[in-house]
Design a protein around this motif. Structure first.
Motif, short mmCIF file in Angstrom:
data_model
loop_
_atom_site.label_atom_id
_atom_site.label_comp_id
_atom_site.label_asym_id
_atom_site.label_seq_id
_atom_site.Cartn_x
_atom_site.Cartn_y
_atom_site.Cartn_z
N GLN A 1 -51.28 25.10 -84.17
CA GLN A 1 -52.03 24.59 -85.32
C GLN A 1 -53.05 23.57 -84.86
O GLN A 1 -52.76 22.79 -83.95
N VAL A 2 -54.20 23.56 -85.48
CA VAL A 2 -55.15 22.46 -85.24
C VAL A 2 -55.59 21.93 -86.60
O VAL A 2 -56.08 22.69 -87.44
N ALA A 3 -55.40 20.66 -86.80
CA ALA A 3 -55.84 20.05 -88.05
C ALA A 3 -57.31 19.67 -87.92
O ALA A 3 -57.78 19.36 -86.82
N PRO A 4 -58.08 19.72 -89.01
CA PRO A 4 -59.48 19.31 -88.92
C PRO A 4 -59.59 17.83 -88.59
O PRO A 4 -58.72 17.04 -88.95
N SER A 5 -60.68 17.46 -87.93
CA SER A 5 -60.86 16.06 -87.58
C SER A 5 -61.13 15.24 -88.83
O SER A 5 -61.89 15.66 -89.71
N ASN B 1 -56.68 22.37 -76.79
CA ASN B 1 -56.11 22.54 -78.13
C ASN B 1 -55.76 24.01 -78.32
O ASN B 1 -56.29 24.87 -77.61
N HIS B 2 -54.95 24.29 -79.33
CA HIS B 2 -54.68 25.67 -79.69
C HIS B 2 -56.00 26.45 -79.83
O HIS B 2 -56.93 26.00 -80.49
N ARG B 3 -56.09 27.57 -79.16
CA ARG B 3 -57.26 28.45 -79.15
C ARG B 3 -58.48 27.88 -78.44
O ARG B 3 -59.59 28.39 -78.58
N GLN B 4 -58.28 26.77 -77.72
CA GLN B 4 -59.37 26.20 -76.92
C GLN B 4 -58.88 26.02 -75.50
O GLN B 4 -58.96 24.93 -74.93
N ASP B 5 -58.37 27.08 -74.88
CA ASP B 5 -57.71 27.03 -73.57
C ASP B 5 -56.31 26.48 -73.75
O ASP B 5 -56.01 25.33 -73.39
#
Ligand code: BGC
Length: 727
Positions: A434-438, A468-472
């Motif tokens: 999961q990545v939360a928006p900044s 981050n998830h989906r960023q390497d």
């Protein structure tokens, strides 16, 4: 009863007191047999599966120790809880973070790979680890693969040459390397089940060679199976991959370990080559069934099948034998060194690998180096200028003692400069999956950065991806080739106020660069570990002359990459199967053969000096099987700085009976040359390396006839072509 106790005591005493005398000799094999004869069926089975997240039980009654493992591959991971993925919160497990393996591959320097292996192995040993879960040598097939940063690029020869010294360096510490993930785990999406359809030829020529080198030349003591399937069987218990190719054909005598949660069936696990089961009941990253170890496929269910005679005892004996052999090489080898914790020499290795691995991709108007003695105003912009890149990324994440950020490194080195800084863009916080928006406002960040850039003589932009998830990051692939978080737009805006821009990309993957014509300088800087900022300042200031070369191609657009060219069945597949339709034409083999110009080619990398290759010749014209081709040439440093160049030798066969790539890397040599100086370089290539995998035999086929030899300093910069003949 008395006799049993006595035997036990004698054996326990033998394990303890003779420990000093045990070195790995033929003798060890008879000791293994001796121990085996004393083990109960239950004890043998216990050796074959986990007792915690990262350990297996020994045999306490005989003084046979537990086996302790750690990720890998860029440093020794922080201590994890016994039964779950939480960090144990120790205060004495901070390590040296070494650069990611993509960076190591970009050094094209096997000696540095050895130093890396020795240093990371020393830290593993000091931390009482018996197995280091790495290195990874899955081939870079698509720039979307979330784990490319943990691997050694797209070329099987490069990965093979670099993996061997890493393994030897680790293992000289009495710590087993565990080469992973065997094999065809070239994407994270659906990694737990996707079935890879690949030709035998591509399997043998592209995907297996680095594993083969790890086993046959590196003498690796353990191998980790991959999550995915091949021929409808999971790779962690795959009859063809493990029993036939790895153990029978390559003679692997070590331990096959599952990837965490990679086992799926007791019978297959027992019979198809798996020796040790780890992480079952989890997806390798998240939830866990507590104390489920007895339910592992290779625990009680295995024991039952052995007891009922459904599975022969010889099967568990073979596994126990391999596991005991691993112990005699590691935790039962009294002569192994003591290891060393994070220290200045390890940090120096990290800095050297980082410095040699950074690739200067573009250098218009000699943008780099930037003179540290000049009183310049330098705008340092981008989240990656300050963001630590050792956390994140999945299992390879690290807890370093320190990490020098690029901004900090520049501040230390550019004491005369006025360094001004703006974040420019912000990624969101990430937890697995999961990545939360900044929470930060993107427009304000952009405006502040433009304001800072407008005041500067030079703009240095530190962007890219960030683990981050989906960023390497393990467990997910990227969603596209583009840079995330509005970086493209930001670069356009910065350019409007200041066109003196250099970009430093922190990533383990190729990215799209719509802004490329507008920036003067560009570096590919990977994830560099503890010494990141120092190494970057070394290169940016010119203290170190860049000599890294790309270990994979940067396509101009995603569909220019071979795997993507063939559409979704090729990548990512239909969620059940995927088809490697590009076959052997992976990376530069595709770009060259199909004449699709990459944005930056495999092997490309600039220097602050210039080199000339001359006098290129082979020792003979005509060769036969079993011989070696010796290629010699001169490398002259014709510029103004000392530096290193990589002589790259590619060979191709015309008029072959099968489709071939125009050329393939078969040898390389990195050489240091002082300015104005010259060096003679010799590259040896075994003629048998020119064979292709002939599915009609099946086996390797060294075709006779004419071959073209291409020598240059990048796959798209060939200085000279020559011809040789195989008779
Ligand atoms: C990864 C492996 C790693 C293991 C243990 C898995 O999810 O794929 O590379 O070694 O976890 O953390």
């Amino acid at each position: 009863m008395i006799r049993f106790v006595l035997t036990t005591m004698i054996l326990a005493g033998w394990v303890a007191s003779n420990v000093q005398a045990q070195v790995l000799t033929k003798d060890v094999e008879s000791k293994i047999e001796n121990i085996l004869s004393q083990l109960t069926l239950e004890e043998k089975v216990a050796l074959c599966h986990a007792q915690s997240k990262f350990s297996t039980p020994g045999v306490p009654r005989l003084g046979i120790p537990e086996i302790w493992m750690s990720d890998g591959p860029h440093g020794i991971r922080a201590e994890i809880n016994w039964d779950n993925w939480g960090y144990a919160g120790w205060t004495n497990d901070s390590i040296t973070a070494f650069p990611a393996l993509t960076c190591l591959a970009a050094t094209f320097n096997p000696e540095l790979s050895h130093q890396y292996g020795v240093a990371v192995g020393e830290e593993a040993r000091y931390r009482k680890k018996d197995v280091l879960l790495g290195p990874g040598v899955n081939i870079y097939r698509t720039p979307l693969n979330g784990r490319n940063f943990e691997y050694m690029g797209e070329d099987p020869h490069l990965a093979s040459i670099l993996v061997v010294p890493y393994i030897k360096g680790v293992q000289q510490n009495g710590v087993a390397a565990c080469v992973k993930h065997y094999v065809l785990n070239n994407q994270e999406l659906w990694r737990g089940h996707i079935n890879v359809e690949v030709s035998d030829r591509a399997l043998y020529e592209i995907y297996l060679p680095a594993f083969k080198a790890a086993v046959e030349e590196g003498g690796v003591w353990s191998v980790m199976g991959a999550y995915n399937q091949y021929k409808g069987q999971h790779c962690c218990h795959n009859e063809l991959l493990l029993n036939k190719i790895l153990k029978e054909d390559w003679g692997f005598d070590g331990v096959v370990i599952t990837d965490w949660g990679g086992a799926h069936d007791t019978r297959e696990a027992a019979l198809f080559g798996l020796d040790m089961e780890m992480g079952t009941g989890t997806d390798g990253l998240t939830v866990s069934a507590k104390n489920a170890y007895d339910y592992y496929y290779l625990a009680t269910p295995f024991l039952k099948m052995l007891k009922s005679g459904e599975i022969d005892e010889a099967v568990v004996d073979d596994k126990a034998r391999r596991i005991l052999r691993l112990m005699f090489r590691t935790n039962m080898n009294p002569n192994r060194p003591m290891g060393r914790m994070n220290n200045p020499e390890h940090q120096q290795v990290a800095r050297a690998v980082a410095g040699e691995g950074i690739v200067l991709l573009k250098n218009g108007q000699a943008f780099f180096p930037i003179d540290p003695d000049k009183k310049l105003t330098i705008a340092v912009i981008g989240e990656n200028a300050t963001r630590p890149t050792t956390p994140g990324g999945g299992s390879s994440e690290l807890k370093p003692k320190y990490e020098i950020s690029p901004l900090e490194g520049l501040r230390q080195r550019f004491k005369n400069a006025n360094i001004i800084h703006a974040m420019g863009y912000a990624s969101g916080p990430s937890v697995y999956g999961q990545v939360a928006p900044s929470p930060l406002n993107a427009d304000s960040l952009l405006r502040a950065a433009v304001e800072v850039a407008s005041k500067a003589d030079v703009v240095l932009f530190f962007g890219g991806l960030n683990k981050n998830h989906r960023q390497d990051c393990e467990g997910g692939d990227r969603e596209g080739l583009g840079l995330p978080f509005g970086q493209d737009k930001l670069l356009e805006e910065l350019y409007k106020v200041n066109d003196n821009i250099g970009v430093v990309l922190i990533s383990g993957n190729a990215v799209a660069m719509p802004w490329l014509p507008k920036v003067k300088g560009l570096m590919q800087a990977w994830y560099l570990g503890s010494e990141s900022g120092h190494a970057l300042a070394d290169i940016i200031s010119g203290d170190v002359n860049p000599s890294g070369k790309l270990p994979f191609s940067f396509p101009a657009k995603l569909s220019d990459n071979a795997a993507h060219h063939f559409g979704t069945l090729s990548y990512p597949g239909d969620s059940i199967n995927q088809y490697y339709k590009e076959d052997i034409l992976v990376g530069y083999r595709w770009h060259d053969t199909k004449e699709i110009k990459p944005l930056f080619a495999f092997g490309h990398g600039l220097s602050y000096t210039s080199f000339e290759l001359s006098g290129i010749k082979t020792d003979k014209q005509v060769y036969t099987a079993g011989e070696s081709i010796t290629l010699t040439c001169n490398v002259s440093n014709t510029g103004d700085a000392d530096g290193a160049e990589v002589v790259q030798v590619y060979i191709g066969k015309r008029n072959s009976k099968v489709d071939r790539a125009v050329k393939e890397l078969k040898g390389f040599r990195k050489v240091w040359v002082e300015k104005g100086g010259a060096a003679a370089v010799k590259v040896s290539i075994g003629v048998d390396q020119l064979a292709f995998y002939d599915e009609s035999i099946p086996g390797w086929n060294l075709e006779k006839g004419e071959y073209k030899v291409f020598v240059g300093n990048a796959s798209d910069n060939i200085t000279q072509e020559a011809s040789i003949t195989i008779k």
